[in-house]
Structure formats: structure tokens, C-alpha cells
Design an enzyme around this catalytic site. Sequence first.
Site, PDB file in Angstrom:
ATOM      1  N   ALA A  93     -45.325  -3.570  -6.722  1.00 16.58           N
ATOM      2  CA  ALA A  93     -45.868  -2.686  -5.682  1.00 16.58           C
ATOM      3  C   ALA A  93     -44.953  -2.802  -4.458  1.00 16.58           C
ATOM      4  CB  ALA A  93     -47.321  -3.021  -5.361  1.00 16.58           C
TER       5      ALA A  93
ATOM      6  N   GLN B 155     -52.270 -17.573  -9.379  1.00 15.43           N
ATOM      7  CA  GLN B 155     -52.308 -17.757  -7.921  1.00 15.43           C
ATOM      8  C   GLN B 155     -53.430 -16.959  -7.267  1.00 15.43           C
ATOM      9  OE1 GLN B 155     -48.209 -16.137  -7.367  1.00 15.43           O
ATOM     10  NE2 GLN B 155     -49.049 -15.231  -5.512  1.00 15.43           N
TER      11      GLN B 155
ATOM     12  N   HIS C 237     -39.824  -5.987   0.635  1.00 16.17           N
ATOM     13  CA  HIS C 237     -39.185  -6.531  -0.573  1.00 16.17           C
ATOM     14  C   HIS C 237     -37.707  -6.112  -0.618  1.00 16.17           C
ATOM     15  CE1 HIS C 237     -43.486  -6.174  -2.150  1.00 16.17           C
ATOM     16  NE2 HIS C 237     -43.220  -7.444  -2.341  1.00 16.17           N
TER      17      HIS C 237
HETATM   18  P1  AMP Z   1     -45.176 -10.448  -3.040  1.00 20.08           P
HETATM   19  O1  AMP Z   1     -44.747  -9.329  -3.948  1.00 20.08           O
HETATM   20  O2  AMP Z   1     -46.260 -10.065  -2.090  1.00 20.08           O
HETATM   21  O3  AMP Z   1     -45.434 -11.718  -3.790  1.00 20.08           O
HETATM   22  O4  AMP Z   1     -43.931 -10.743  -2.125  1.00 20.08           O
HETATM   23  C1  AMP Z   1     -42.679 -11.048  -2.674  1.00 20.08           C
HETATM   24  C2  AMP Z   1     -41.787 -11.552  -1.572  1.00 20.08           C
HETATM   25  O5  AMP Z   1     -41.647 -10.538  -0.578  1.00 20.08           O
HETATM   26  C3  AMP Z   1     -42.357 -12.785  -0.868  1.00 20.08           C
HETATM   27  O6  AMP Z   1     -41.307 -13.703  -0.620  1.00 20.08           O
HETATM   28  C4  AMP Z   1     -42.904 -12.199   0.404  1.00 20.08           C
HETATM   29  O7  AMP Z   1     -42.938 -13.130   1.473  1.00 20.08           O
HETATM   30  C5  AMP Z   1     -41.914 -11.086   0.689  1.00 20.08           C
HETATM   31  N1  AMP Z   1     -42.511 -10.090   1.579  1.00 20.08           N
HETATM   32  C6  AMP Z   1     -43.735  -9.529   1.456  1.00 20.08           C
HETATM   33  N2  AMP Z   1     -43.977  -8.713   2.495  1.00 20.08           N
HETATM   34  C7  AMP Z   1     -42.887  -8.782   3.300  1.00 20.08           C
HETATM   35  C8  AMP Z   1     -42.541  -8.160   4.542  1.00 20.08           C
HETATM   36  N3  AMP Z   1     -43.368  -7.335   5.177  1.00 20.08           N
HETATM   37  N4  AMP Z   1     -41.329  -8.436   5.078  1.00 20.08           N
HETATM   38  C9  AMP Z   1     -40.468  -9.297   4.436  1.00 20.08           C
HETATM   39  N5  AMP Z   1     -40.744  -9.907   3.273  1.00 20.08           N
HETATM   40  C10 AMP Z   1     -41.941  -9.655   2.706  1.00 20.08           C
END
Ligand code: AMP
Length: 282
Positions: free
Chosen positions: A32, A61, A37
Site C-alpha cells: 500500500a 506484528q 516508501h
Molecule cells: P510500512 O509499509 O508501514 O511497514 O512501512 C515501511 C517503511 O516505510 C518503514 O520503514 C516506515 O517507517 C517507512 N515509512 C512509512 N511511512 C513513512 C513516511 N511517511 N515517511 C517516510 N518513511 C515512511
Amino acid sequence: MILIKKAATLRKYLDQHLASGQRVGFVPTMGALHEGHLSLVETAKQTAVITVVSIFVNPTQFNDPEDFHRYPVTIEKDVEMLEGAGADILFLPVTEEIYPDGLKNRETYQLGYLETILEGKSRPGHFQGVCQVMDRLLQIVHPDFVFMGSKDYQQCMVVKTMMELKGFNTQLVTCPIRRELNGLAMSSRNMRLSPEQRDQASTIYKTLCYVRDNIKPGPVEDIRQAALGMLNGKEMRPDYLQIADAISLLPVEYWDGKQPLVILAAAFCGNVRLIDNLLMGR
Ligand code: AMP
């Protein structure tokens, strides 16, 4: 971009295509995807020769099964976005690739107090799940660098701790938070907000800025309470707002005006739980 679903295929591909000294950058995600990302992918591409991105919605998780089932999946759009961003490999495993011994026989990690505060307290078991998936992914990819977002500030600390415990030779690169124009931190969960809720959810960032701009040396409980009050709204309710030491993440009760701080918040907007944070003085 090459799409690989099997851990063994990914390992074989990397072993065959990596010349000596070539660096691998790794961006783990749950899909998503949004610009946050992609900013990690961009940084990875600047740092390493091969950029591997994984998409895996890790069941272990999620402390709330409903949250897991509601987690958005937009795989076709994700593939397009990663192609556009220039990722080299997309690793898209099924659960059995990540947990070959099943979901019942999982390792546990000694994370100490990190697991008992903030996200660890609100989401029991969450960080064990994060460590389990990250441990396995790092064993498969063997990256030189792993790129993670400081939006998940505590998660970065947990992963760093796990990598030290397990002796991984991987450097964690923490990347800045990408935000919407109204300040709302980008998140896959934002897809589940209505336009009005998105507007309300920007209160989280505004509240963090309020604390940063108004905190004074001395006891911090009054400003913390005022900030918690700001997170209450028609659609909003706070989970926590904490003013913490930026390095240890332990709560700060009295600020000397110099200690680097991180202000962290979690709040529900409708039934969507959002987190954000703001660093001060680091
Ligand atoms: P997730 O798909 O939510 O597990 O996030 C994957 C990676 O993207 C993790 O390292 C998050 O910290 C990073 N991430 C999520 N949202 C943001 C954002 N707004 N800005 C920068 N990195 C992000």
C-alpha cells in the site's frame, strides 16, 4: 524490476549477479505504497548498486486481528510505483517463505524496556513480530544497508537492537518522515480515512508542533496534558502523547532546555490508529 516470490530464488539471484564489493540496499514494506516508501527507495538507490524492496503484510506484528484483515492491499499500483522509482527487485513472499517452521514456533528477542513503553505498551507482541519478520528478511537478503522511516521511531530502535543481538552486519539508515500538505504523516492506513478524517488527523502533527514551539525548560507535564487535550476531537481520540529522550526514548518529566527530545503521539481517527513524532534538537 524483477519480481521474486521465493526466498531461495532471491538469494540465488543476488549471489549470481553481485560483483564483489557491490552493495545491496533493502527497503522492507507492507505495501500500500506512498511517497514515504518511495523516498526510502530513492535513498537506497543513491547508496547501493542493487535495491531490493519487499512487500509482506506480516501477520505476527498485528496485535489486533481486525487491523490485519483491514490492512490495505494495492499490489498492482505498488508494482507500478516501484517500477517508476527504479527499484531493482521486488520480493513478494507468501507467509510460508517467511515462516517456514509455521507461525507457532517463533523466536523471541530480548528487547528490554523498549517493548514496555509507547508502541510496545499499546500493542503487546507487536515488536516481537517486527523482529521476527526483519530477522528472516535480513537473513534472506543479507543487505549492506536497510532503509527505514523515522515515522516508526521506536521500530527503528527495536530493529537496531535486534540486529545487534543477532550480529547482523547491516547498517540501518533512518530516513525523514514524508508528510501530506496539511502535515499529516503519510501512512498506508491514511487510505482508510475519509477526506474529513484526513483533515482532522492533521491535528496530530499540529499538536507535535505545538509542543515543540511552546515547551519551556522545567516540568513538562502541563504541556503534555494540553497536547493530549488537543488530540481529542469529533473523530479523534488520543492513545498517548509522550515527551521522551531522543536517544533512550525514556519519558522526560523535567526538561533542562538542552536534552534532545522526541515528541511522540498515537491517536485514533475513527477506527484507524495513526502514529507520528517530531525530533527536537538532534
Ligand atoms: P510500512 O509499509 O508501514 O511497514 O512501512 C515501511 C517503511 O516505510 C518503514 O520503514 C516506515 O517507517 C517507512 N515509512 C512509512 N511511512 C513513512 C513516511 N511517511 N515517511 C517516510 N518513511 C515512511
